[in-house]
Design an enzyme around this catalytic site. Structure first.
Site: not given
Ligand code: NAD
Length: 452
Positions: A128, A224, A258, A432
């Site tokens: 993505n 993630e 996401c 992150e």
């Protein structure tokens, strides 16, 4: 050298080939990354390398952006922005540090805590935001002094391979290598004995496989994963003022994000007004191929995801939902799906309970704040969430009750290099960004010196 097909999602046709990394070649790459692992013993070298990498990426924007746009499907302008953001993240990593901390200095002894690199990092990314998410991994991994072997999704390999070539030029050999291939290549990487850390962004299902693959060797990992973010509109919200941000919080990157809004909850009294405002925007948005003028949304990136979104929308309609706008693919080649606003759904219907990751948004009424907080939290996901209202203190109180790694008030999706990003529950392990993300690419060493 074997290759695999890369498909243009705007046409559904193969337009390029990418090299398919063999297990033998991966061994060679890992050995080179392992051999280079002392590259950054001098902190100033790491900082200079990241500044040079950020500059090189920005200088290659005109080359990277069309490659990214074509294979991913996003509009050229959005791809150019992603390249610039990738450079910004690399530059921001250069500004972070891992200072040693003195935790004792007395007559008994002197103790300091330092952070050391882990070694070879296996970085694996989805389709993505291939470049930006690569930057989220490369920046801190290099800043902490590691070497990186990076694998993009087989749906979007080309721009990351080129990114790797651009970055490799400003680094010593073996410090960053991009390998392209299928899912099996990812599995080889996570099982590879020379890898000390796995940094993964992708689906929950793959994240669980990676956690299992990391276990025998106790490799460190940051995962993630997916999200099913709720946006809660409160009864004092100004619907006219927030509709634009709410719409783009869900539909940016064609919903393939996401931490995008995946479900909207609105008081019964504001339901129809909000649905109308969102539907108006969905109808007006310009959908087209990456190089069409003034295009705002592209196609869905790949056929399996296109089929998944179509399946979830069909399932919702079969369960009594209304598509206020959209509800079906566009009548043209490629993986185009009309921006869709759904009403008449609730928990128990797949598009509400699962991550749709595409341009279809359910809007649901609620009665009380306690009820809506429960509904927002009744999910295995916990990536982010947002609360929208005029009284921002009240909205903040409600936001603090959302069980997720990130919460927003009157916003959704502001992501910054200094803000830690990561999910709870099935949305991930670790974070992150910021110094929290950087620390995950290092190990602590406590150094104690006795005074006798
Ligand atoms: P995916 O899990 O199918 O693939 C992601 C990457 O993992 C690809 O490079 C793939 O080749 C690789 N892979 C597949 N199987 C593997 C295995 N067994 N071992 C190692 N690697 C393997 O995900 P996707 O479809 O590419 O991406 C969409 C998903 O990513 C969505 O669920 C989305 O929410 C999630 N995502 C999360 C974030 C985040 O930061 N939390 C960001 C973007 C996307």
């Amino acid at each position: 050298m074997t290759t695999f097909d890369v498909v243009d999602p705007s046409t559904g046709e193969v337009f390029a080939q990418a090299s398919d990394c063999s297990a033998q070649r991966l061994d060679d790459v890992m050995a080179a990354a392992h051999a280079a692992r002392d590259w950054g013993e001098d902190d100033a070298v790491r900082v200079a390398a990241l500044v040079a990498a950020a500059d090189a990426v920005l200088a290659a924007q005109d080359e990277l952006a069309p490659l990214l746009a074509r294979e991913q499907g996003k509009p050229l302008k959005a791809a150019a922005f992603e390249v610039a953001e990738t450079a910004r993240w690399l530059g921001a990593s250069a500004e972070l540090g891992l200072p040693r901390e003195v935790v004792q200095d007395d007559e008994r002894g002197y103790a300091e805590v330092v952070r050391r690199p882990l070694g070879v990092v296996a970085a694996i990314t989805p389709w993505n935001f291939p470049l930006l998410l690569a930057g989220w991994k490369l920046g801190p991994a290099l800043r902490a002094g590691n070497t990186v072997v990076l694998k993009p999704s087989p749906f979007t390999p080309l721009s990351t391979v080129r990114l790797g070539e651009v970055i490799e030029r400003v680094l010593p050999p073996g410090v960053v290598t991009v390998v392209s291939g299928g899912d099996e290549l990812g599995a080889w990487m996570t099982a590879h004995p020379l890898v000390r850390k796995i940094s993964f962004t992708g689906s929950v299902a793959t994240g669980k496989r990676i956690a299992a693959a990391a276990a025998p060797d106790l490799k460190r990992h940051t995962l993630e994963l997916g999200g099913n973010d709720a946006a809660i509109v409160l009864d004092d919200a100004d619907v006219g003022a927030l509709a634009r941000d709410l719409f783009w919080g869900a539909f940016i990157n064609n919903g393939q994000i996401c931490a995008g809004i995946k479900r909207v909850y609105v008081p019964e009294s504001l339901h129809d007004e909000l649905v109308d405002a969102l539907a108006e925007r969905a109808k007006a948005v310009r959908v087209g191929a990456w190089d069409e003028p003034r295009v705002q949304l592209g196609p869905i990136n790949n056929r399996p995801q296109f089929e998944r979104v179509r399946g979830l929308v069909d399932d919702a309609l079969a369960h009594g939902a209304t598509a206020v706008t959209g509800g079906a693919p566009l009548d043209r080649p490629g993986y185009f799906f009309a921006p869709t606003i759904l009403t008449g759904v609730a928990e128990g219907v797949r598009i509400v309970d699962e991550e749709q990751f595409g341009p279809a948004l359910p809007v649901m009424p609620y009665r009380t704040v306690d009820e809506v907080v429960d509904r927002a939290n009744v999910t295995s996901f916990g990536l982010s969430g947002s609360v929208w209202g005029t009284d921002t203190d009240r909205a903040s109180d409600v936001a603090s009750r959302i069980d997720s790694g990130v919460v927003f008030v009157n916003d959704h999706l502001t992501l910054e290099p200094h803000l830690p990003f990561g999910g709870v529950k099935w949305s991930g392990v670790g974070v992150e960004n910021g110094h929290w993300g950087l620390e995950e690419f290092s190990s602590l060493q406590a150094r104690y010196r006795a005074r006798r």
